[in-house]
Structure formats: C-alpha cells, structure tokens
Motif scaffolding. Structure first.
Motif, mmCIF file in Angstrom:
data_model
loop_
_atom_site.group_PDB
_atom_site.id
_atom_site.type_symbol
_atom_site.label_atom_id
_atom_site.label_comp_id
_atom_site.label_asym_id
_atom_site.label_seq_id
_atom_site.Cartn_x
_atom_site.Cartn_y
_atom_site.Cartn_z
ATOM 1 N N HIS A 40 -42.423 17.261 -28.157
ATOM 2 C CA HIS A 40 -41.734 18.319 -27.425
ATOM 3 C C HIS A 40 -40.270 18.442 -27.841
ATOM 4 O O HIS A 40 -39.549 17.453 -27.918
ATOM 5 C CB HIS A 40 -41.822 18.026 -25.921
ATOM 6 C CG HIS A 40 -41.220 19.082 -25.070
ATOM 7 N ND1 HIS A 40 -41.667 20.394 -25.071
ATOM 8 C CD2 HIS A 40 -40.182 19.049 -24.209
ATOM 9 C CE1 HIS A 40 -40.949 21.096 -24.232
ATOM 10 N NE2 HIS A 40 -40.035 20.318 -23.703
ATOM 11 N N SER A 41 -39.866 19.680 -28.127
ATOM 12 C CA SER A 41 -38.483 20.034 -28.463
ATOM 13 C C SER A 41 -38.017 19.495 -29.817
ATOM 14 O O SER A 41 -36.813 19.472 -30.082
ATOM 15 C CB SER A 41 -37.495 19.568 -27.386
ATOM 16 O OG SER A 41 -37.747 20.238 -26.181
ATOM 17 N N GLN A 42 -38.953 19.061 -30.641
ATOM 18 C CA GLN A 42 -38.592 18.617 -31.991
ATOM 19 C C GLN A 42 -39.349 19.448 -33.020
ATOM 20 O O GLN A 42 -40.317 20.128 -32.693
ATOM 21 C CB GLN A 42 -38.918 17.135 -32.173
ATOM 22 C CG GLN A 42 -38.149 16.208 -31.250
ATOM 23 C CD GLN A 42 -38.479 14.757 -31.504
ATOM 24 O OE1 GLN A 42 -38.950 14.390 -32.581
ATOM 25 N NE2 GLN A 42 -38.234 13.910 -30.513
ATOM 26 N N GLY A 43 -38.900 19.356 -34.270
ATOM 27 C CA GLY A 43 -39.646 19.992 -35.342
ATOM 28 C C GLY A 43 -40.888 19.174 -35.681
ATOM 29 O O GLY A 43 -40.988 18.000 -35.340
ATOM 30 N N PRO A 44 -41.867 19.795 -36.347
ATOM 31 C CA PRO A 44 -43.064 19.039 -36.753
ATOM 32 C C PRO A 44 -42.700 17.868 -37.664
ATOM 33 O O PRO A 44 -41.732 17.922 -38.420
ATOM 34 C CB PRO A 44 -43.900 20.085 -37.507
ATOM 35 C CG PRO A 44 -43.435 21.401 -36.972
ATOM 36 C CD PRO A 44 -41.985 21.219 -36.694
ATOM 37 N N GLN A 45 -43.504 16.817 -37.573
ATOM 38 C CA GLN A 45 -43.293 15.603 -38.357
ATOM 39 C C GLN A 45 -44.522 15.369 -39.222
ATOM 40 O O GLN A 45 -45.653 15.343 -38.723
ATOM 41 C CB GLN A 45 -43.083 14.414 -37.422
ATOM 42 C CG GLN A 45 -42.930 13.075 -38.116
ATOM 43 C CD GLN A 45 -42.943 11.915 -37.132
ATOM 44 O OE1 GLN A 45 -43.461 12.014 -36.031
ATOM 45 N NE2 GLN A 45 -42.354 10.797 -37.541
ATOM 46 N N TYR A 46 -44.309 15.192 -40.505
ATOM 47 C CA TYR A 46 -45.409 14.894 -41.427
ATOM 48 C C TYR A 46 -46.006 13.522 -41.097
ATOM 49 O O TYR A 46 -45.275 12.560 -40.833
ATOM 50 C CB TYR A 46 -44.889 14.900 -42.869
ATOM 51 C CG TYR A 46 -45.828 14.268 -43.881
ATOM 52 C CD1 TYR A 46 -45.605 12.988 -44.345
ATOM 53 C CD2 TYR A 46 -46.929 14.966 -44.346
ATOM 54 C CE1 TYR A 46 -46.452 12.405 -45.268
ATOM 55 C CE2 TYR A 46 -47.795 14.392 -45.268
ATOM 56 C CZ TYR A 46 -47.551 13.108 -45.733
ATOM 57 O OH TYR A 46 -48.401 12.535 -46.642
ATOM 58 N N ILE A 47 -47.351 13.449 -41.094
ATOM 59 C CA ILE A 47 -48.005 12.166 -40.831
ATOM 60 C C ILE A 47 -48.678 11.628 -42.090
ATOM 61 O O ILE A 47 -48.379 10.525 -42.552
ATOM 62 C CB ILE A 47 -49.065 12.304 -39.708
ATOM 63 C CG1 ILE A 47 -48.426 12.815 -38.411
ATOM 64 C CG2 ILE A 47 -49.755 10.961 -39.457
ATOM 65 C CD1 ILE A 47 -49.448 13.140 -37.327
ATOM 66 N N ILE A 48 -49.578 12.404 -42.656
ATOM 67 C CA ILE A 48 -50.415 11.899 -43.747
ATOM 68 C C ILE A 48 -51.136 13.059 -44.408
ATOM 69 O O ILE A 48 -51.256 14.146 -43.809
ATOM 70 C CB ILE A 48 -51.431 10.862 -43.193
ATOM 71 C CG1 ILE A 48 -51.998 9.968 -44.289
ATOM 72 C CG2 ILE A 48 -52.531 11.547 -42.386
ATOM 73 C CD1 ILE A 48 -52.757 8.747 -43.735
#
Lengths: 112, 113
Positions: A40-48
């Motif tokens: 919430h309230s953050q940009g997307p984060q790469y996982i894999i």
C-alpha cells in the motif's frame, strides 16, 4: 502480452507458505513470467521472473508447469509485511514494446 | 541514488492547470517507463524511453500528456490543462538491461480539483 488470470484475494497465516497461482494459458514460447508486488502506497516491487525452469531467490520461488500454462509464486514463510497486491505478468523479451501489462493482481492478506 | 526518486510526492492541481512530474532513475539505467495507476487498479503503461529516445508512447491517453528525457537520465511527465480524470498515481520505473526487473519509484499522487 498474454493475458493472465489470478484470484482476486487470498489469506495466509503468518509463518506459513503462501502459494499464489497464476494462469497464462495463451503464453507463447518467447514470453517470460514475471511477478511483482505492491504494498500500500508504494510503487510495485520486482520479485522474480522465469522462462520455463523453476527459479528461486531470496524473496520467493517460482514454479512454472511443464506446459508453461500456469505458475505459482511461493513465499516460504509469510510475514505480515508480505501483505500486498501480487501481480503475475507475462512479457515478451525483445518484442519491441517493453511496457509491462498489469492486471488486477491478487490481494494477499497475511493473518497474524 | 539507491532507488528511483519521484517528485513531488503529492500534487494538487486546479482543473485546467499544467503540471510537471519529475523522475530521477537509478544512475546508469538505460530504460525508463511511466505508468498511471487509478485508485483500485493496476498500473497502466504510458510511455517508454531508451536513453533519450522515446520508443513507445502508445499509452499516453491524450495529446495533453507529454514526456521527455532530454539527456537520457532525468525524465519529466507533463500534463497540460489537467482534468479530473487525470487524478491518479503516476509511477516511474527504470531498468539496466532489457531482461531485468524494473525498479519503481513511490509515485506522485496527482489530485485535480
């Protein structure tokens, strides 16, 4: 990019493995499977990401079926901080257009 | 810097105003992307730069939207004559190589009143 289908929401108990499914039945041979999450309230984060072999990194494991029509993201020991929307995306590498196509994702809620 | 930096974090604009949103990508990252995220939806692609070249702007919703990256580093997304439907979070992402995952900034939340 091929379309993906994910359940809109899932619950998982803290400390247990969270298994997030994704269907991509129309995936083509040159498309990779990528997973991102958005807290919430953050940009997307790469996982894999992966092509056809299973992949593991410090965050998660990615299991891709032999026919590549579906995959599962596994968070081995979920914590409350893993509560987020998880997006499964298929993406052509070298296809010219390079933008990711996000769907609505799966809202994973980790329960204490 | 360590991550993708976007400014301002929040912007309130009166309808009809022009706005400019800034993105500082990770140093050395060749690819830069802009996305628009409406409330409750996934991010939607707007435009893509490779160095200073804008290779894809197919997602820009109207000719009121304009993006530039003149020196291949910092990028600016400009919206002219803002409308209420432009209210959204605008996300910037960068990547080093084609196959890498993208690093996103925290976004600029634009509210048009």
């Amino acid at each position: 990019d091929a379309k993906t289908t994910q359940p809109p929401s899932m619950d998982c108990a803290e400390g247990r493995a969270a298994n997030l499914p994704c269907n991509h039945s129309t995936i083509s041979g040159n498309e990779y499977v990528y997973w991102y999450r958005q807290i919430h309230s953050q940009g997307p984060q790469y996982i894999i990401h992966g092509l056809k072999n299973n992949e593991t990194n410090e965050m998660a494991s990615l299991i891709i079926t032999e026919d590549r029509k579906s995959s599962t993201l596994i968070l081995p020991h979920a914590t409350l901080r893993d509560t987020a929307v998880y997006y499964c995306i298929v993406r052509v590498i070298g296809g010219g257009a390079d933008g990711l196509t996000f769907g609505k994702g799966t809202h994973l809620i980790i329960q204490p | 810097g360590a991550g993708v930096s976007q400014s301002p974090r929040y912007k309130v604009a009166k309808r009809g105003q022009d706005v400019a949103l800034r993105c500082d990508p990770i140093s050395g990252h060749v690819s830069l992307f802009w996305y628009q995220q409406a409330l409750g939806q996934g991010p939607e692609f707007l435009t893509y730069f490779q160095n200073e070249a804008q290779l894809d702007k197919s997602g820009l919703p109207s000719d009121r939207f304009f993006a530039e990256r003149p020196e291949g580093s910092v990028s600016t997304l400009k919206i002219q004559r803002t409308q209420q439907e432009d209210s959204a979070v605008y996300l910037c992402a960068s990547s080093l190589a084609y196959r890498d995952g993208y690093t996103f900034g925290s976004g600029t939340r634009l509210t048009v009143v």
